[in-house]
Design a protein around this motif. Structure first.
Motif: not given
Length: 128
Positions: A71-99
């Protein structure tokens, strides 16, 4: 909270990609952002989560050692670094917030029902 996610695309197996999610309009410093994914015909699955105030970051077993949430709190941004991707990782990726004012406990972070706001998602396709 608005959560436009971006960074998806088409990548070959064993490749890498980084998703980002900017949480605009959040109110509380003790909230969290989670990443989930949904493949065609499958239920929405928890991937990873992180609190704005820091602390432990839970991961789904199927991404441990390959994905890293940050995360980068100053930018209010969260990242997801994905390495060694596999075909089974294919999907729609959604982010969600608890506020909320209370710091969410670990078990809360992994449950989709805990989240107050959801983004539209971004498509990741991993080719073999």
């Amino acid at each position: 909270v608005q959560l436009p996610a971006c960074g998806g695309g088409l990548v070959q197996a064993r490749g890498s990609l980084r998703l980002s999610c900017q949480a605009s309009g959040r109110t509380f410093s003790n909230g969290a952002v989670g990443w989930f994914r949904q493949a065609p015909g499958k239920e929405r699955a928890f991937v990873a989560a992180i609190r704005w105030s820091g602390g432990s970051t839970p991961y789904a077993d199927f991404v441990k050692g390959r994905f890293t949430i940050s995360k980068d709190n100053a930018k209010n941004t969260v990242y997801l670094q994905m390495n060694n991707l596999k075909p089974e990782d294919t999907a729609v990726y959604l982010c969600a917030a608890i506020d909320r004012s209370a710091r969410p406990i670990q078990s809360v972070l992994t449950l989709a029902a805990s989240y107050d706001s959801w983004g539209q998602g971004t498509q990741l396709t991993v080719s073999s």
